[in-house]
Write a protein that holds these residues in place. Sequence first.
Motif, mmCIF file in Angstrom:
data_model
loop_
_atom_site.group_PDB
_atom_site.id
_atom_site.type_symbol
_atom_site.label_atom_id
_atom_site.label_comp_id
_atom_site.label_asym_id
_atom_site.label_seq_id
_atom_site.Cartn_x
_atom_site.Cartn_y
_atom_site.Cartn_z
ATOM 1 N N GLY A 175 42.825 44.587 54.258
ATOM 2 C CA GLY A 175 42.766 46.012 54.530
ATOM 3 C C GLY A 175 41.991 46.848 53.548
ATOM 4 O O GLY A 175 41.998 48.080 53.634
ATOM 5 N N ASP A 176 41.262 46.198 52.617
ATOM 6 C CA ASP A 176 40.557 46.970 51.588
ATOM 7 C C ASP A 176 39.445 46.109 51.004
ATOM 8 O O ASP A 176 39.698 45.202 50.210
ATOM 9 N N ALA A 177 38.202 46.403 51.387
ATOM 10 C CA ALA A 177 37.070 45.596 50.929
ATOM 11 C C ALA A 177 36.888 45.697 49.421
ATOM 12 O O ALA A 177 36.623 44.694 48.746
ATOM 13 N N ASP A 178 37.023 46.897 48.873
ATOM 14 C CA ASP A 178 36.834 47.054 47.434
ATOM 15 C C ASP A 178 37.860 46.247 46.642
ATOM 16 O O ASP A 178 37.538 45.636 45.618
ATOM 17 N N PHE A 179 39.100 46.210 47.134
ATOM 18 C CA PHE A 179 40.138 45.420 46.470
ATOM 19 C C PHE A 179 39.755 43.947 46.452
ATOM 20 O O PHE A 179 39.849 43.281 45.412
ATOM 21 N N VAL A 180 39.312 43.428 47.583
ATOM 22 C CA VAL A 180 38.940 42.014 47.653
ATOM 23 C C VAL A 180 37.758 41.726 46.736
ATOM 24 O O VAL A 180 37.748 40.729 46.000
ATOM 25 N N ILE A 181 36.745 42.585 46.761
ATOM 26 C CA ILE A 181 35.575 42.370 45.904
ATOM 27 C C ILE A 181 35.983 42.410 44.434
ATOM 28 O O ILE A 181 35.554 41.568 43.630
ATOM 29 N N SER A 182 36.833 43.356 44.075
ATOM 30 C CA SER A 182 37.280 43.456 42.687
ATOM 31 C C SER A 182 38.084 42.231 42.272
ATOM 32 O O SER A 182 37.986 41.770 41.127
ATOM 33 N N MET A 183 38.884 41.687 43.184
ATOM 34 C CA MET A 183 39.631 40.468 42.877
ATOM 35 C C MET A 183 38.691 39.278 42.692
ATOM 36 O O MET A 183 38.879 38.456 41.794
ATOM 37 N N LEU A 184 37.668 39.194 43.535
ATOM 38 C CA LEU A 184 36.658 38.151 43.372
ATOM 39 C C LEU A 184 35.995 38.242 42.005
ATOM 40 O O LEU A 184 35.802 37.235 41.306
ATOM 41 N N VAL A 185 35.615 39.447 41.622
ATOM 42 C CA VAL A 185 34.971 39.669 40.330
ATOM 43 C C VAL A 185 35.932 39.314 39.198
ATOM 44 O O VAL A 185 35.561 38.627 38.231
ATOM 45 N N ASP B 194 26.667 33.724 38.113
ATOM 46 C CA ASP B 194 26.716 34.664 36.996
ATOM 47 C C ASP B 194 25.947 35.936 37.320
ATOM 48 O O ASP B 194 26.417 37.048 37.023
ATOM 49 N N ALA B 195 24.788 35.792 37.951
ATOM 50 C CA ALA B 195 23.984 36.968 38.304
ATOM 51 C C ALA B 195 24.694 37.833 39.340
ATOM 52 O O ALA B 195 24.708 39.070 39.239
ATOM 53 N N ALA B 196 25.304 37.204 40.339
ATOM 54 C CA ALA B 196 26.042 37.956 41.362
ATOM 55 C C ALA B 196 27.224 38.687 40.742
ATOM 56 O O ALA B 196 27.487 39.864 41.060
ATOM 57 N N TYR B 197 27.923 38.017 39.867
ATOM 58 C CA TYR B 197 29.051 38.631 39.169
ATOM 59 C C TYR B 197 28.607 39.874 38.399
ATOM 60 O O TYR B 197 29.230 40.949 38.505
ATOM 61 N N LYS B 198 27.530 39.747 37.653
ATOM 62 C CA LYS B 198 27.069 40.878 36.835
ATOM 63 C C LYS B 198 26.625 42.049 37.703
ATOM 64 O O LYS B 198 26.875 43.218 37.364
ATOM 65 N N ARG B 199 25.976 41.779 38.827
ATOM 66 C CA ARG B 199 25.550 42.872 39.703
ATOM 67 C C ARG B 199 26.762 43.600 40.295
ATOM 68 O O ARG B 199 26.754 44.835 40.423
ATOM 69 N N LEU B 200 27.801 42.857 40.654
ATOM 70 C CA LEU B 200 28.993 43.494 41.213
ATOM 71 C C LEU B 200 29.748 44.291 40.153
ATOM 72 O O LEU B 200 30.325 45.351 40.448
ATOM 73 N N VAL B 201 29.743 43.810 38.919
ATOM 74 C CA VAL B 201 30.319 44.592 37.821
ATOM 75 C C VAL B 201 29.540 45.887 37.638
ATOM 76 O O VAL B 201 30.111 46.979 37.535
ATOM 77 N N ASP B 202 28.214 45.778 37.613
ATOM 78 C CA ASP B 202 27.369 46.965 37.446
ATOM 79 C C ASP B 202 27.564 47.954 38.599
ATOM 80 O O ASP B 202 27.399 49.166 38.415
ATOM 81 N N ALA B 203 27.928 47.439 39.769
ATOM 82 C CA ALA B 203 28.149 48.303 40.937
ATOM 83 C C ALA B 203 29.518 48.982 40.895
ATOM 84 O O ALA B 203 29.829 49.791 41.785
ATOM 85 N N GLY B 204 30.328 48.639 39.894
ATOM 86 C CA GLY B 204 31.595 49.340 39.721
ATOM 87 C C GLY B 204 32.833 48.623 40.199
ATOM 88 O O GLY B 204 33.931 49.203 40.198
ATOM 89 N N HIS B 205 32.712 47.354 40.585
ATOM 90 C CA HIS B 205 33.884 46.601 41.079
ATOM 91 C C HIS B 205 34.605 45.970 39.880
ATOM 92 O O HIS B 205 34.616 44.744 39.693
ATOM 93 N N THR B 206 35.238 46.816 39.097
ATOM 94 C CA THR B 206 35.748 46.406 37.788
ATOM 95 C C THR B 206 37.261 46.564 37.625
ATOM 96 O O THR B 206 37.791 46.315 36.554
ATOM 97 N N SER B 207 37.961 46.938 38.683
ATOM 98 C CA SER B 207 39.376 47.275 38.528
ATOM 99 C C SER B 207 40.235 46.083 38.150
ATOM 100 O O SER B 207 41.344 46.257 37.632
#
Length: 221
Positions: free
Chosen positions: A169-179, A204-217
């Motif tokens: 029910g929450d894409a950002d939550f799932v992405i943040s958990m992946l990160v 590693d590159a995908a992880y860093k891009r998602l961190v830079d995009a703000g998926h850091t919770s």
Amino acid sequence: MHVPSTVIPHEHRADVLTLWDYHDMKHEVRPANVGIGLGSHDIGVAVRTVELYHAGVYPLIVFTGANAPTTVNRFPRGEAVHYREYALEHGVPDDAILIETKATNTSQNFEFTRDLLHSKGLHVETAVLVSRPYQERRAYATCKMVWPELEVICSSYRPPIDEYVAGIGDADFVISMLVGDTQRITMFADAGFAIPQDIPDEVDAAYKRLVDAGHTSRLIK
């Protein structure tokens, strides 16, 4: 009132899929002494654990988990307790289920499950670890550090990712958990909580891009 989106942003989709695939251990399920369902916010862990029990993969289930900030609202009586209730509702006999209700992290999941089984006089050599789909690799690495003699196979309830995100029910939550789980692969190995795992450059590159995009919770500071 903010309504979470269930759609993975197009600009991040490739990176999300890279991490999703990385955490899939791609193990072939085979018979084992026990299925260990790791507590989380995801009822899919119980779904997959029960599915494999009914398929005859193992004769005994251990659900392990207390609560965490991400689970207390969804499973107020505790992760393992709710998972057990799901299993009973779906045809698993009570005497085929043990629960461990104190673990608050993955290391404790395995430590306390091992102690519980030993206290029951049960010696197990093989187990199927059932986790969230993006926790498979960390579950494997942690178990091999905490319980190295146990032969383990990893599995999860893993529908297509868009279906999975819709269910949570929450894409950002799932992405943040992946990160967050990707960060923990290296961090926990460095801290001695897990065995090291290779992290390919593209992961590693995908992880860093998602961190830079703000998926850091879900990052550990």
